[in-house]
Design an enzyme around this catalytic site. Structure first.
Site, short mmCIF file in Angstrom:
data_model
loop_
_atom_site.label_atom_id
_atom_site.label_comp_id
_atom_site.label_asym_id
_atom_site.label_seq_id
_atom_site.Cartn_x
_atom_site.Cartn_y
_atom_site.Cartn_z
N GLU A 65 52.04 -23.82 -17.57
CA GLU A 65 53.15 -22.58 -17.64
C GLU A 65 54.38 -22.56 -16.44
OE1 GLU A 65 49.78 -22.61 -17.91
OE2 GLU A 65 49.40 -20.98 -19.30
N HIS A 72 67.23 -45.21 -7.22
CA HIS A 72 66.66 -43.88 -7.65
C HIS A 72 67.94 -43.00 -7.79
CE1 HIS A 72 63.77 -46.22 -5.18
NE2 HIS A 72 63.08 -45.51 -5.83
N HIS A 100 55.15 -56.83 -6.93
CA HIS A 100 55.94 -55.57 -6.61
C HIS A 100 55.41 -54.45 -5.86
CE1 HIS A 100 59.18 -52.97 -6.83
NE2 HIS A 100 58.53 -52.20 -7.51
N1 GLN Z 1 57.06 -53.24 -13.84
C1 GLN Z 1 57.32 -51.62 -13.37
C2 GLN Z 1 58.53 -51.33 -13.74
O1 GLN Z 1 59.35 -51.93 -13.75
C3 GLN Z 1 56.99 -51.43 -11.93
C4 GLN Z 1 57.13 -50.13 -11.63
C5 GLN Z 1 56.50 -49.77 -10.29
O2 GLN Z 1 56.24 -50.55 -9.45
N2 GLN Z 1 56.14 -48.32 -10.10
O3 GLN Z 1 58.57 -50.15 -14.26
ZN ZN Z 2 58.47 -50.19 -7.79
#
Ligand code: GLN
Ligand code: ZN
Length: 759
Positions: free
Chosen positions: A17, A696, A643
């Site tokens: 909520e 971002h 990554h």
């Molecule tokens: N392969 C994922 C993406 O590109 C990696 C996202 C992440 O590292 N948070 O969305």
């Molecule tokens: Zn990432």
């Protein structure tokens, strides 16, 4: 008599909520008064629920519109100057501006709360920071509960932890130097609470389970010397670990009582009991505030009995290990789970019942709550035996892993040679991190499919079309190594959990991640196995559309573990190894299906670091081993990528190198490549893609700035080992800015290639 206590209740509401009201307020669709009303209603509901459950000591000020650390910054008037705040009190809009930014100012930084997945707003301090009592929230909420006939124990983040959580801006000074300026505000706050009628407060000092500096230790003594004169009964709350070498300090502070976490650190009980002064009370954190399992009441009661034998019942409180903020609200809402599975679980409301059961067992004898103990014993026994949980083949396989399973066939240099022969990539090869925009259409189709309004065929056709479009777009832009776009995935952990045995999902098991954002972590309840390939069809389909390499895309074992509720009947590394084996099989299936590059994402590797330095080594060893177990089953010619969503590796660089991924992509653009220094200092041996585009925000970077970043990177890492890619996946972005940015990224790579060719 022993009292039952709670340290904090989830604030977001069983049906989220608060999230809904806040987001409506931010959109301008709800007046502030209605938001305040929702908040008041939730607080009242939660206090009454705790009272009804039989909790003797109920917290207040555990509510927050965004975050309890931000609340403290408001309380002490630590508002950075950029918000232009000049009033006596911090109003709601200034508060939200600090949390989320405003058109004219950026938000404050946010980071993880200890080793949880909750994020707090990092206090910002200037060297000459001043403080003033600027929010009466804690007092108002105490009074609000009192008006409902409920006496509460306000929760306040302690001064040493508060300063330790913050960052000094533009000065290297130690934040502890601000303590003398801060303490008078704490004194004023406690005085005001006492005048309002409060008798006790809970002062949270989780830093007491961390490695402390000499100045922090000194600060503890000074701070509590001052606070002890406020005339309130102070419970010093510690959680998330053992007091360890801070035990002596914690017990020497002039407070009325101490709370210890006996779920994370049950072994500390005898030492704590031994060292307790004769006049202090002890709050036993016996019910797990961090996980969703039903407690083993018999085991917890045994600890409580030990404490009672030493201290006597009068001096004890029974409580959850920490605030219940980190567990979902109510198991009763999970109507789709079968009875057996449900009997293994407890959410916040059920945990209150467990706290009360333990307290009553101490006060009235176990017979008074025999039913609850029986149910708990039964759940424990059925979990120990259930064939849904225990699978011999999985256990045997995990036990037979050898060090040879953790190594690639050849070293990096040899692999790089074979891979270059296979792929013939240009220097500065371009790629992306995996996901492409999850547009409204994609989300709509997924929702329709989930509801049953779109059948499997139609949904599959839709996803294939999206994937093909993404491949064509990448080809058009001129990317060298493609991705399929991840349109079929809702979430990078959930997608795999749903296809693995040993995972379960709730319908309503939301926990707050930050602000209004909630997550619904999967539950790893049993031995993990992979009934079949999870991603091969999509990868094969995408690879079939193009002559360029398309990376297979997987989530790594540590990240899957880290973002789930994990079983508590075996060590975490054991569970992680089982997940790693499932991923290993997927990697091999991808290879066998002709996929030449496979990316295994581990964005959560760093956040799994234990709180104490001494525990890091162990964690890093098994975490790295699990990654290697998942990635090493392939031929030299298969290129393994990984990554991570951050670039700050300084202290764990040897472990990053030990992953031995052929290529790693990391976030670096926001720091202007500064973070790459770690890789230089360490002399990182393999290939790196330092992000050149901060994804971002929707901003499209220029070719020049990416060229500049790449030139900077090339000073640190040899050009032949550099890749060109964004900071992270693109699922939160829109196609227009993605295409524009990727075109510029490719131009930037070409600029560098040309320069290289003419040099
Ligand atoms: N392969 C994922 C993406 O590109 C990696 C996202 C992440 O590292 N948070 O969305
Ligand atoms: Zn990432």
């Amino acid at each position: 008599m022993t009292q039952s206590a709670n340290l904090g209740f989830p604030r977001i509401g069983a049906h989220r909520e608060l999230k809904k009201a806040e987001e409506a307020y931010w959109r301008g669709d709800l007046p502030a008064s209605a938001l305040q009303e929702t908040a008041r209603e939730l607080r009242g509901r939660h206090w009454r629920a705790q009272k009804k459950a039989g909790i003797d000591i109920i917290p207040s000020n555990d509510f927050s519109f965004y975050d309890q650390v931000l609340d403290m910054s408001a309380t002490v008037g630590a508002v950075p100057t950029r918000y232009g705040w000049k009033e006596n009190t911090v109003d709601l809009d200034t508060y939200f501006a600090m949390a989320r930014g405003r058109d004219d100012v950026t938000a404050m930084e946010m980071t993880k709360w200890f080793d949880t997945n909750y994020h707090y707003i990092v206090p910002e301090f200037a060297g000459d920071q001043t403080f003033s009592f600027s929010s009466r929230k804690a007092v108002e909420e105490y009074e609000e509960a009192k008006a409902l006939g409920i006496e509460t124990r306000p929760v306040i983040i302690g001064p040493v932890s508060y300063l330790s959580l913050g960052k000094m801006k533009e000065t290297d000074a130690d934040a502890m130097a601000l303590l003398p300026a801060l303490l008078p505000v704490y004194v004023e706050l406690l005085d005001t609470l006492r005048q309002a009628g409060a008798k006790a407060v809970q002062i949270d000092e989780p830093f007491l389970v961390m490695d402390l500096s000499a100045s922090q230790r000194a600060a503890y003594r000074d701070a509590f010397e001052t606070l002890s004169s406020c005339g309130l009964d102070i419970t010093l709350a510690t959680y998330f670990g053992a007091l360890g070498d801070n035990l002596e300090i914690a017990l020497s502070l002039p407070v009325a009582g101490l709370h210890v976490d006996l779920v994370r650190a049950p072994d500390q009980l005898p030492t704590v009991l031994d060292a307790m002064a004769a006049d202090k009370h002890l709050s036993l954190g016996l019910i797990d505030g961090r996980n969703i399992w039903r407690a083993d009441l018999s085991a917890a009661a045994a600890l409580a009995d030990t404490a009672k034998d030493t201290l006597g019942a009068e001096r004890l409180q029974i409580a959850p290990s920490c605030s219940l903020l980190h567990t979902p609200v109510d198991l009763d809402l999970e109507t789709r789970l079968d009875d057996e599975f449900r009997s293994w679980l407890a959410f916040s409301r059920q945990k209150l019942g467990e706290v009360v059961a333990l307290t009553r067992a101490l006060n009235e004898g176990r017979d008074a709550v025999a039913d609850l103990f029986t149910q708990s014993d039964r759940a424990r026994d059925s979990r120990a035996r259930s064939s849904r949980i225990h699978r011999d083949v999985v256990k045997k396989r995990a036990a037979s892993v050898t060090s040879a399973d953790l190594d690639r066939r050849s070293g990096f240099d040899e692999r790089a040679r074979v891979q270059q022969e296979r792929f013939s990539l240009p220097v500065f090869p371009t790629t992306t991190i995996g996901s492409f925009p999850q547009t409204k259409d994609v989300r709509k189709a997924r929702a329709a499919h989930k509801r049953g309004d779109m059948d499997d065929d139609a949904y599959g056709a839709f996803l294939r079309e999206e994937t093909e479009r993404a491949i064509r777009r990448q080809e058009r832009v001129g990317i060298d190594v493609l991705v399929h776009g991840e349109f079929e995935r809702n979430d990078m952990v959930e997608y795999f959990g749903e296809q693995l045995d040993g995972f379960a999902f709730t319908k309503n098991g939301w926990v707050q991640s930050y602000g209004s954002r909630c997550v619904k972590p999967p539950i790893v309840f049993g031995d993990v196995a992979r009934p079949g390939a999870m991603t091969v069809d999509w990868s094969v389909y995408a690879q079939g559309l193009t002559g360029k390499p398309v990376k297979g895309m997987l989530t790594g074992p540590v990240t899957i573990l880290q973002w789930s509720f994990v079983r508590n009947d075996q060590p975490r590394h054991e569970t992680c190894r089982q997940i790693a084996l499932a991923i290993r099989d997927e990697v091999r299936d991808l290879e066998a299906a002709g996929i030449g590059m496979i990316q295994i994402d581990e964005p959560a590797l760093r956040e799994g670091l234990p709180l104490r330095l001494a525990d890091r080594h162990d964690y890093l060893r098994w975490a790295v081993d699990c990654f290697r177990l998942s990635s090493s089953g392939v031929e030299d010619r298969t290129q393994i990528h990984t990554h991570m969503c951050y670039g700050e590796f300084g202290d764990i660089m040897p472990s990053i190198a030990a992953l031995d991924a052929d290529v790693i992509s990391i976030e670096t653009s926001r720091s202007q490549m500064e973070l790459l220094e770690d890789f230089k200092d360490f002399d990182y041996p393999n290939e790196i893609g330092p992000g050149v585009w901060d994804i971002h925000s929707p901003r499209v970077p220029s070719v020049e700035e990416m060229v500049t970043l790449l030139r900077k990177a090339a000073k640190v890492v040899p050009a032949e080992r550099l890749w060109v890619n964004p900071d992270c996946g693109l699922k939160t972005r829109g196609w227009p800015e993605v295409e524009a940015s990727l075109e510029k990224m490719v131009s930037a790579a070409r600029t560098l290639r040309n320069a290289e060719a003419t040099a």
